[in-house]
Design a protein around this motif. Structure first.
Motif, PDB file in Angstrom:
ATOM      1  N   TYR A 447       0.850  -1.187   0.000  1.00  0.00           N
ATOM      2  CA  TYR A 447       0.000   0.000   0.000  1.00  0.00           C
ATOM      3  C   TYR A 447       0.895   1.249   0.000  1.00  0.00           C
ATOM      4  CZ  TYR A 447      -3.753  -3.143   1.527  1.00  0.00           C
ATOM      5  OH  TYR A 447      -4.668  -4.153   1.611  1.00  0.00           O
ATOM      6  N   LEU A 448       0.401   2.325  -0.611  1.00  0.00           N
ATOM      7  CA  LEU A 448       1.131   3.589  -0.650  1.00  0.00           C
ATOM      8  C   LEU A 448       0.239   4.700  -0.110  1.00  0.00           C
ATOM      9  CD1 LEU A 448       2.535   3.292  -4.290  1.00  0.00           C
ATOM     10  CD2 LEU A 448       3.752   2.717  -2.185  1.00  0.00           C
ATOM     11  N   GLU A 449       0.824   5.593   0.697  1.00  0.00           N
ATOM     12  CA  GLU A 449       0.076   6.735   1.213  1.00  0.00           C
ATOM     13  C   GLU A 449       0.711   8.030   0.714  1.00  0.00           C
ATOM     14  OE1 GLU A 449       0.089   7.086   5.437  1.00  0.00           O
ATOM     15  OE2 GLU A 449       2.257   6.977   5.615  1.00  0.00           O
ATOM     16  N   PRO A 450      -0.104   9.079   0.474  1.00  0.00           N
ATOM     17  CA  PRO A 450       0.452  10.351  -0.009  1.00  0.00           C
ATOM     18  C   PRO A 450       1.238  11.061   1.089  1.00  0.00           C
ATOM     19  CG  PRO A 450      -1.895  10.581   0.424  1.00  0.00           C
ATOM     20  CD  PRO A 450      -1.569   9.135   0.636  1.00  0.00           C
ATOM     21  N   VAL A 451       2.346  11.704   0.696  1.00  0.00           N
ATOM     22  CA  VAL A 451       3.148  12.472   1.649  1.00  0.00           C
ATOM     23  C   VAL A 451       3.337  13.885   1.109  1.00  0.00           C
ATOM     24  CG1 VAL A 451       4.375  10.533   2.675  1.00  0.00           C
ATOM     25  CG2 VAL A 451       5.275  11.581   0.599  1.00  0.00           C
ATOM     26  N   VAL A 452       3.569  14.817   2.028  1.00  0.00           N
ATOM     27  CA  VAL A 452       3.768  16.218   1.655  1.00  0.00           C
ATOM     28  C   VAL A 452       4.997  16.753   2.383  1.00  0.00           C
ATOM     29  CG1 VAL A 452       1.348  16.696   1.169  1.00  0.00           C
ATOM     30  CG2 VAL A 452       2.206  17.020   3.488  1.00  0.00           C
ATOM     31  N   LEU A 453       5.662  17.723   1.764  1.00  0.00           N
ATOM     32  CA  LEU A 453       6.772  18.406   2.412  1.00  0.00           C
ATOM     33  C   LEU A 453       6.216  19.659   3.078  1.00  0.00           C
ATOM     34  CD1 LEU A 453       9.826  18.512   2.919  1.00  0.00           C
ATOM     35  CD2 LEU A 453      10.041  19.894   0.841  1.00  0.00           C
ATOM     36  N   GLY A 454       6.196  19.654   4.394  1.00  0.00           N
ATOM     37  CA  GLY A 454       5.602  20.757   5.150  1.00  0.00           C
ATOM     38  C   GLY A 454       6.653  21.760   5.606  1.00  0.00           C
ATOM     39  N   THR A 455       6.298  23.040   5.556  1.00  0.00           N
ATOM     40  CA  THR A 455       7.170  24.113   6.036  1.00  0.00           C
ATOM     41  C   THR A 455       6.484  24.818   7.197  1.00  0.00           C
ATOM     42  OG1 THR A 455       8.074  24.470   3.817  1.00  0.00           O
ATOM     43  CG2 THR A 455       8.383  26.241   5.423  1.00  0.00           C
ATOM     44  N   ILE A 456       7.158  24.889   8.339  1.00  0.00           N
ATOM     45  CA  ILE A 456       6.624  25.562   9.528  1.00  0.00           C
ATOM     46  C   ILE A 456       7.566  26.702   9.890  1.00  0.00           C
ATOM     47  CG2 ILE A 456       5.987  25.317  11.956  1.00  0.00           C
ATOM     48  CD1 ILE A 456       5.603  22.298  11.397  1.00  0.00           C
ATOM     49  N   ILE A 457       7.022  27.909  10.047  1.00  0.00           N
ATOM     50  CA  ILE A 457       7.808  29.044  10.529  1.00  0.00           C
ATOM     51  C   ILE A 457       7.219  29.474  11.871  1.00  0.00           C
ATOM     52  CG2 ILE A 457       8.459  31.444  10.098  1.00  0.00           C
ATOM     53  CD1 ILE A 457       8.555  30.816   7.154  1.00  0.00           C
ATOM     54  N   GLU A 520       3.579  21.154   0.321  1.00  0.00           N
ATOM     55  CA  GLU A 520       3.525  20.871  -1.109  1.00  0.00           C
ATOM     56  C   GLU A 520       3.591  19.364  -1.309  1.00  0.00           C
ATOM     57  OE1 GLU A 520       7.537  21.532  -3.147  1.00  0.00           O
ATOM     58  OE2 GLU A 520       7.654  22.922  -1.452  1.00  0.00           O
ATOM     59  N   ASP A 521       3.026  18.904  -2.403  1.00  0.00           N
ATOM     60  CA  ASP A 521       2.956  17.481  -2.700  1.00  0.00           C
ATOM     61  C   ASP A 521       4.361  16.898  -2.823  1.00  0.00           C
ATOM     62  OD1 ASP A 521       2.029  14.994  -3.451  1.00  0.00           O
ATOM     63  OD2 ASP A 521       1.919  15.509  -5.580  1.00  0.00           O
ATOM     64  N   ALA A 522       4.564  15.730  -2.211  1.00  0.00           N
ATOM     65  CA  ALA A 522       5.879  15.071  -2.274  1.00  0.00           C
ATOM     66  C   ALA A 522       5.755  13.619  -2.718  1.00  0.00           C
ATOM     67  CB  ALA A 522       6.564  15.159  -0.914  1.00  0.00           C
ATOM     68  N   GLY A 523       4.643  13.275  -3.382  1.00  0.00           N
ATOM     69  CA  GLY A 523       4.486  11.919  -3.925  1.00  0.00           C
ATOM     70  C   GLY A 523       3.884  10.943  -2.937  1.00  0.00           C
ATOM     71  N   TYR A 524       4.299   9.668  -3.042  1.00  0.00           N
ATOM     72  CA  TYR A 524       3.761   8.590  -2.205  1.00  0.00           C
ATOM     73  C   TYR A 524       4.896   7.813  -1.558  1.00  0.00           C
ATOM     74  CZ  TYR A 524      -1.045   9.093  -3.905  1.00  0.00           C
ATOM     75  OH  TYR A 524      -2.318   9.566  -4.172  1.00  0.00           O
ATOM     76  N   GLN A 525       4.601   7.182  -0.426  1.00  0.00           N
ATOM     77  CA  GLN A 525       5.565   6.306   0.229  1.00  0.00           C
ATOM     78  C   GLN A 525       4.851   5.039   0.718  1.00  0.00           C
ATOM     79  OE1 GLN A 525       7.128   8.440   3.632  1.00  0.00           O
ATOM     80  NE2 GLN A 525       5.354   7.979   4.921  1.00  0.00           N
TER      81      GLN A 525
END
Length: 647
Positions: A447-457, A520-525
């Protein structure tokens, strides 16, 4: 030729144009493609194009390509984009200067209520600078991460941007994201530090942040107060001086013009339309005789079906075919939710409302869906949770539609294991947007789940708490840097399912409202995912099926069972509420049965008499439980589905 694009820019005989806010009341309203000009100098609105003379048709031949500028205003949410747009409209005479000019370009009710921009809005401004008349095509864009698709479409029609930063808050997460959107599009970037009138404003600190994070020299920053109008004229001067003239290839008007009566053809549908009217947005529709190469405006044609207005389509003059231009990359939904009418008799009205809303919000994906409990409906894909809430609010406000919105989910993928299954599904890797259709583990390799690259300031004093929150959400830290002495920028790789519902609220709570977040979208893992069923007396409730990570199955199952227990009405028999992974029960709650006091008549006597009465009652309850069906009322569904975000 024109290409139909997000903002609805058109390009002519060889007009490459695009469509966004298309057929309203059977009409198509696209806007014409942008151009650029050379730097000149003076500063006053031309009264020929002021609000008082708006009914007169404008001679667009007075504005050659070199005297045209196309620019967007981009910023983090609530940094003053729309207020700056109001001042620019006033300065150029597009609107009269009054105290009521607030969010002039924000025309939706939901935008005014929430104080945010949802749809990118355009306006053509006429400005006299050093004796030359300039046409400035402005796009006011949204600031929230959920509407970044609107920003990227807007930037495709521009040659430069105003990057607005709050003098008090400084650079935030969406500021960084929008900068890189403009940077990757190779646009001229003019940094504008807004709200310098605030008591705690520190424009020098923000200037240093811009220099450190974006590598833009501090002396290029323009310090203004959009609210008071301080130094706003310098912004218009900078637009003319710093933003180049010309048209990028994807929106080029190669030659020719367009006018009323021209016949145009859609390369997508091959249908022919007659142009009923052309004009510019000033900021409302203002008819013109013609539109020329490089100009921005609107065009009305006779498209009567909303599906005819395809974003990314190419339009060209009749009998003068051209090679279709590359269209837009489709928006990628990040969140899916079921939408059902409260009353099934309202199905057709809701269908019509959704079709009209998706016409000017093409980023919403629509699939038909049905449910035994909720009836016929749809599964809709959104760019984020706020996008979903705004869409639901617009349905209620603009179309008086009452809907049931199910718990949001994210799109998972499964890699199939056998050739037979691949042949059945016609692909090896399938996407699952409905949890009820989640395939069994025996049928898939992984199974693959969507991942995102998050930026926190965030201010640095909250860093420890925020890092613990991210670890609890299965996030992996990628980077950490100080953007000044007190503020930290953290980058994490998040599973999308962990942030889609309540992460933003938790982040704001931990940081006392000071932290900002963008992703932002970073694909699946690869992930250990399981399908969790909710059972009522052994029967699966399809509407409450959930896909969860194996490590979080118990806590999620326990939460749903507890909420169902509080929502379901009691029956004459006991109701067992269970969360199950396959045949394994991982959580249970029980709704006790109504019980008559069968011992009321016994005032004493032998205990065996009482035991006999209690045993007979228990046997009756057991029989009732076998033959009785538990029907979950619609209001109980609504309570459970709506409150899962509060967990």
């Amino acid at each position: 030729m024109w290409t139909l694009a997000g903002q609805g820019w058109w390009r002519g005989r060889a007009l490459a144009a695009w469509v966004t806010e298309a057929a309203r009341k059977g009409l198509l309203w696209p806007h014409l493609a942008p151009a650029r000009g050379t730097a000149a100098e003076s500063r006053a609105p031309d009264r020929r194009y002021s609000s008082a003379n708006r009914k007169e048709k404008i001679d667009m031949s007075c504005f050659p390509v070199e005297n045209t500028r196309n620019f967007s205003i981009i910023a983090h949410v609530d940094h003053g984009k729309s207020t700056l747009a109001d001042r620019l409209l006033e300065l150029t005479g597009a609107i009269d200067k009054t105290e009521n000019n607030k969010q002039v370009l924000d025309k939706l009710q939901v935008e005014r209520e929430r104080g945010i921009t949802v749809k990118a809005q355009t306006a053509s401004l006429f400005y006299n600078y050093e004796g030359k008349q300039y046409l400035l095509n402005l796009i006011d864009t949204p600031g929230h991460v959920d509407f970044s698709y609107e920003v990227s479409r807007s930037l495709s029609a521009c040659q430069g941007v105003l990057l607005v930063v709050d003098a008090n808050e400084g650079i935030q997460a969406q500021t960084v994201a929008n900068f890189f959107l403009a940077f990757e599009a190779q646009l001229s970037i003019i940094p504008v530090i807004n709200k310098i009138d605030l008591k705690n404003a520190d424009p020098e600190r923000v200037e240093k942040q811009i220099e450190k994070v974006f590598d833009i020299p501090g002396d290029e920053c323009i310090k203004i107060s959009a609210k008071l109008g301080t130094n706003v004229e310098s912004v218009l001067d900078a637009v003319i001086k710093r933003i180049p003239s010309g048209v990028i290839a994807s929106v080029a008007l190669f030659d020719g013009m367009v006018s009323k009566g021209d016949k145009i053809v859609s390369a997508h549908t091959q249908k022919t339309y007659e142009v009923n009217e052309v004009g510019v947005l000033n900021p409302n529709e203002q008819p013109t005789h013609k539109l020329y190469a490089g100009q921005v405006g609107y065009l009305i044609a006779g498209m009567k079906d909303v599906t005819e207005a395809q974003i990314g389509d190419t339009l060209y003059l009749h009998k003068q075919p051209v090679e279709p231009l590359p269209g837009f990359k489709s928006a990628k939904p990040m969140v899916f939710a079921g939408v059902f009418p409260v009353d099934q008799s309202e199905y057709n009205n809701l269908k019509s409302a959704i079709e009209k809303l998706t016409l000017n919000d093409s980023s919403v994906m629509v699939h038909r869906d049905s449910s035994l409990a909720l009836g016929a409906g749809w599964r809709l894909g959104f760019l984020g949770l706020l996008h979903m809430e705004v869409f639901n609010q617009r349905l209620e406000q603009e179309y008086n539609a009452s809907v049931i919105l199910t718990t949001p989910t994210v799109p998972y993928k499964a890699v199939l294991s056998s050739a037979k299954l691949i042949k059945e599904y016609r692909e090896k890797e399938i996407t699952i947007i409905n949890p009820a259709q989640f395939p069994d583990k025996s049928k898939v390799i992984e199974y693959l789940e969507p991942v995102v690259l998050g930026t926190i300031i965030t201010p640095d004093e909250y860093t420890g708490k925020i890092m613990m929150l991210c670890q609890a959400r299965r996030a992996v830290q990628k980077n950490m840097m100080y953007i000044d002495q007190n503020r930290v920028m953290l980058k994490y790789l998040f599973p999308l399912n962990e942030i889609v519902v309540d992460f933003y609220d938790s982040l704001k709570s931990l940081s006392s409202g000071y932290a900002s977040f963008d992703y932002e979208d970073a694909g699946y893992q690869t992930a250990e995912l399981v399908k969790m069923d909710i059972l009522l007396n052994g029967n699966t409730v399809e509407e409450l099926v959930t896909i969860v990570h194996k490590d979080k199955a118990y806590s999620v199952g326990k939460t749903i069972c507890e909420r169902l227990k509080d929502s379901l009405p009691r029956q004459l028999f006991e109701i067992a509420i269970q969360a199950a992974l396959g045949s394994k029960i991982i959580a249970r709650e029980t709704v006790k049965a109504y019980r008559k006091n069968v011992l009321a008549k016994c005032y004493g006597g032998d205990i065996t008499r009482k035991m006999k009465l209690l045993k007979r009652q228990a046997e009756g309850k057991k029989k009732l439980r076998k033959v009785g069906n538990v029907e979950v009322p619609k209001d109980a569904f609504i309570k459970v589905l709506k409150t899962q975000s509060d967990k």
